[in-house]
Design a protein around this motif. Structure first.
Motif, PDB file in Angstrom:
ATOM      1  N   LYS A 122      43.819 102.714  23.382  1.00  0.00           N
ATOM      2  CA  LYS A 122      42.982 101.916  24.285  1.00  0.00           C
ATOM      3  C   LYS A 122      43.658 101.717  25.636  1.00  0.00           C
ATOM      4  CE  LYS A 122      40.553  99.206  20.743  1.00  0.00           C
ATOM      5  NZ  LYS A 122      40.381  97.857  20.156  1.00  0.00           N
ATOM      6  N   ILE A 123      44.958 101.457  25.602  1.00  0.00           N
ATOM      7  CA  ILE A 123      45.688 101.174  26.843  1.00  0.00           C
ATOM      8  C   ILE A 123      45.822 102.431  27.689  1.00  0.00           C
ATOM      9  CG2 ILE A 123      47.834 100.266  27.800  1.00  0.00           C
ATOM     10  CD1 ILE A 123      48.285  98.883  25.066  1.00  0.00           C
ATOM     11  N   ILE A 124      46.245 103.527  27.076  1.00  0.00           N
ATOM     12  CA  ILE A 124      46.496 104.749  27.845  1.00  0.00           C
ATOM     13  C   ILE A 124      45.197 105.372  28.357  1.00  0.00           C
ATOM     14  CG2 ILE A 124      46.535 106.248  25.798  1.00  0.00           C
ATOM     15  CD1 ILE A 124      48.692 106.655  28.954  1.00  0.00           C
ATOM     16  N   ALA A 139      40.830 112.299  28.605  1.00  0.00           N
ATOM     17  CA  ALA A 139      41.679 111.194  28.153  1.00  0.00           C
ATOM     18  C   ALA A 139      41.469 110.932  26.660  1.00  0.00           C
ATOM     19  CB  ALA A 139      41.375 109.936  28.959  1.00  0.00           C
ATOM     20  N   ALA A 140      40.221 110.984  26.219  1.00  0.00           N
ATOM     21  CA  ALA A 140      39.916 110.769  24.803  1.00  0.00           C
ATOM     22  C   ALA A 140      40.479 111.903  23.953  1.00  0.00           C
ATOM     23  CB  ALA A 140      38.405 110.653  24.599  1.00  0.00           C
ATOM     24  N   ALA A 141      40.340 113.147  24.445  1.00  0.00           N
ATOM     25  CA  ALA A 141      40.787 114.315  23.683  1.00  0.00           C
ATOM     26  C   ALA A 141      42.292 114.313  23.490  1.00  0.00           C
ATOM     27  CB  ALA A 141      40.343 115.600  24.380  1.00  0.00           C
ATOM     28  N   ILE A 383      36.770 107.704  16.910  1.00  0.00           N
ATOM     29  CA  ILE A 383      37.466 106.510  17.408  1.00  0.00           C
ATOM     30  C   ILE A 383      37.597 106.555  18.927  1.00  0.00           C
ATOM     31  CG2 ILE A 383      39.705 105.347  17.477  1.00  0.00           C
ATOM     32  CD1 ILE A 383      39.993 106.000  14.498  1.00  0.00           C
ATOM     33  N   THR A 384      38.044 107.693  19.459  1.00  0.00           N
ATOM     34  CA  THR A 384      38.214 107.784  20.913  1.00  0.00           C
ATOM     35  C   THR A 384      36.868 107.839  21.630  1.00  0.00           C
ATOM     36  OG1 THR A 384      38.492 110.191  20.682  1.00  0.00           O
ATOM     37  CG2 THR A 384      40.488 108.847  20.804  1.00  0.00           C
ATOM     38  N   ALA A 385      35.850 108.393  20.983  1.00  0.00           N
ATOM     39  CA  ALA A 385      34.502 108.370  21.574  1.00  0.00           C
ATOM     40  C   ALA A 385      33.997 106.935  21.685  1.00  0.00           C
ATOM     41  CB  ALA A 385      33.540 109.201  20.720  1.00  0.00           C
ATOM     42  N   ASN A 386      34.319 106.131  20.680  1.00  0.00           N
ATOM     43  CA  ASN A 386      33.909 104.726  20.702  1.00  0.00           C
ATOM     44  C   ASN A 386      34.649 103.950  21.791  1.00  0.00           C
ATOM     45  OD1 ASN A 386      32.523 102.379  19.429  1.00  0.00           O
ATOM     46  ND2 ASN A 386      34.621 101.751  18.964  1.00  0.00           N
ATOM     47  N   ILE A 387      35.925 104.274  22.003  1.00  0.00           N
ATOM     48  CA  ILE A 387      36.714 103.595  23.029  1.00  0.00           C
ATOM     49  C   ILE A 387      36.200 103.923  24.424  1.00  0.00           C
ATOM     50  CG2 ILE A 387      39.005 103.470  24.107  1.00  0.00           C
ATOM     51  CD1 ILE A 387      40.209 103.950  21.328  1.00  0.00           C
ATOM     52  N   THR A 388      35.810 105.185  24.643  1.00  0.00           N
ATOM     53  CA  THR A 388      35.440 105.643  25.988  1.00  0.00           C
ATOM     54  C   THR A 388      33.935 105.625  26.261  1.00  0.00           C
ATOM     55  OG1 THR A 388      35.378 107.925  25.168  1.00  0.00           O
ATOM     56  CG2 THR A 388      37.449 107.156  26.148  1.00  0.00           C
ATOM     57  N   ASP A 389      33.124 105.440  25.207  1.00  0.00           N
ATOM     58  CA  ASP A 389      31.657 105.571  25.342  1.00  0.00           C
ATOM     59  C   ASP A 389      31.276 106.948  25.884  1.00  0.00           C
ATOM     60  OD1 ASP A 389      30.970 103.016  24.404  1.00  0.00           O
ATOM     61  OD2 ASP A 389      31.384 102.119  26.361  1.00  0.00           O
ATOM     62  N   GLU A 390      32.072 107.939  25.505  1.00  0.00           N
ATOM     63  CA  GLU A 390      31.844 109.314  25.959  1.00  0.00           C
ATOM     64  C   GLU A 390      31.169 110.100  24.833  1.00  0.00           C
ATOM     65  OE1 GLU A 390      32.618 112.244  29.127  1.00  0.00           O
ATOM     66  OE2 GLU A 390      32.393 110.073  28.945  1.00  0.00           O
ATOM     67  N   PRO A 391      30.177 110.966  25.149  1.00  0.00           N
ATOM     68  CA  PRO A 391      29.573 111.800  24.099  1.00  0.00           C
ATOM     69  C   PRO A 391      30.626 112.627  23.381  1.00  0.00           C
ATOM     70  CG  PRO A 391      28.314 111.936  26.134  1.00  0.00           C
ATOM     71  CD  PRO A 391      29.563 111.183  26.460  1.00  0.00           C
TER      72      PRO A 391
END
Length: 431
Positions: A122-124, A139-141, A383-391
């Motif tokens: 979440k921080i990075i 960033a999510a990837a 998890i990272t998709a949820n953090i970023t709201d990215e498809p």
């Protein structure tokens, strides 16, 4: 009439597809098998309880989970991230390198890929996407990819699970994960550098060298956690389970006393989250223990071993087949299920091929971690998709280069066993 074992498998798959946890599905399928096949169904309950209560090593899992949750609620992640930024932020694609290094450091404390992605991630991610320096999908990837190092560098919850089913030393498995974990981190750092040059990612603000001692001092209490944990295990002062308890206590003490960043409410939330995660792992372990009784009764490991023996595989061919099998299974099964169900079936064949079980354990865990980032059901992707709201489709597009880099690392880990076993042998391992 349907064969009892086939009926059991149908029930497990059906319940899993309808949303039941894999652990509960295995318990239900095992009970049905025992009822239909004839043995007293109470055997399942007895097997489950004996497997859970007679295994001291299992206690390490909730304690490592608690340690990771405490680190996530305190300011440890922030301080570690600042330390990593001071070290490698000065290079092109610097925040990508910071992502790799911070995950590498955090992995020496949490033992969980999910804890790494949720806490440090979440921080990075927020830092990388601020001012549009990096796309959200990239960033999510890279965050999802670097989180896979978490359970390779010790401590490692998946290594503990593998130790239980293979009857291997947790300490030697932890040691075996160190160099492969560093190799995985290096492969992702190289890939990040290549992509940064191609996409012209920025060079981040350089932290002056004169500030490094101050930043290191602030991060030192957190950096000492893996030193205390691993030093205690390999010096013989602590068992891995006792080390997990010390890790949880140390994380709490430095968060409360030294950093003063944890309130009573935060601690309660950490305990609650740890309890939920532990219950989830406990159900999975209980289901696997019960289903493994069914597998043993059906003599499935012997059948698989005999079947593989007919093909006269060489050791290299066998490892290639196993890697492909685990990579495919990782796309649809969670790592814990692979470790607890599939591995016990293969262990007799692994031993028959003369493959070292500690080396094999690292191969299995690396494959399980790759499963967390491979479509369509990679947990870290969600998890990272949820953090970023990215498809999630965009994240998958950006994660393929990192999957390729990790596959190269996996090949080295698989076919150069001396690389994996170098540290365990230094510590007295005879394999």
């Amino acid at each position: 009439m349907i064969d009892p074992f086939t009926l059991s498998l149908i029930i497990i798959v059906a319940l899993s597809l309808f949303g039941a946890s894999v652990g509960l599905a295995m318990i239900a399928g095992s009970f049905v098998y025992l009822i239909v096949a004839g043995p007293d169904s109470s055997i399942a309950a007895e097997t489950m309880l004996q497997g859970l209560f007679n295994n001291y090593t299992l206690l390490a899992i909730p304690l490592f989970i608690l340690a990771a949750d405490i680190m996530n609620i305190g300011s440890l992640a922030d301080r570690l991230l600042r330390f990593a930024q001071a070290l490698v932020g000065r290079f092109r694609g610097g925040l990508g390198h910071v992502n790799v290094v911070s995950s590498l450091i955090f992995s020496g404390m949490s033992g969980s890929a999910v804890a790494d992605a949720v806490g440090m991630g979440k921080i990075i991610i927020n830092l990388m996407t601020r001012d549009g320096k990096y796309t959200k999908s990239y960033a999510a990837a890279i965050t999802a990819a670097t989180a896979t190092v978490g359970p390779i560098i010790p401590p490692s919850i998946p290594m503990v699970l593998y130790a239980i089913v293979s009857d291997q030393s947790v300490g030697f498995l932890f040691a075996a994960g160190m160099l492969p974990g560093l190799l995985m981190a290096l492969s992702m750092a190289i890939m990040n550098y290549i992509i940064a040059r191609k996409r012209d990612f920025p060079v981040d603000d350089v932290v002056p060298v004169r500030d490094l001692p101050r930043i290191t001092w602030k991060a030192l209490p957190a950096l000492m956690l893996p030193v205390i944990l691993l030093g205690g295990i390999y010096s013989g002062v602590m068992t891995p389970t006792e080390a997990a308890a010390v890790a949880a206590l140390y994380a709490l003490l430095i968060s409360v006393i030294f950093y003063r960043s944890v309130s009573l409410k935060d601690f309660y939330e950490a305990l609650l989250g740890s309890a939920r995660s532990t219950a989830s792992v406990g159900v999975l372990v209980a289901g696997a223990i019960t289903f493994n009784y069914v597998i043993a009764r059906e003599q499935l490991p012997v059948t698989i071993s005999d079947m593989l023996g007919q093909y006269d595989f060489t050791k290299v061919q066998f490892l290639i087949v196993v890697n492909i099998l685990f990579l495919v299974l990782g796309m649809v099964l969670e790592g814990g299920a692979i470790l607890l169900i599939i591995v016990p079936i293969l262990i007799p064949s692994v031993q028959a091929m003369g493959i070292d079980l500690v080396h094999f354990g690292v191969i299995v865990v690396v494959n399980a971690m790759l499963g967390l980032i491979t479509p369509p059901y990679g947990l870290l992707l969600f998890i990272t998709a949820n953090i970023t709201d990215e498809p999630i489709g965009r994240i998958i597009r950006d994660i393929w280069p990192f999957i390729a880099a990790l596959l190269v690392a996996l090949m080295i880990i698989t076919f150069v066993p001396d690389f994996v076993l170098f540290l365990p042998r230094l510590l007295g391992y005879q394999g």
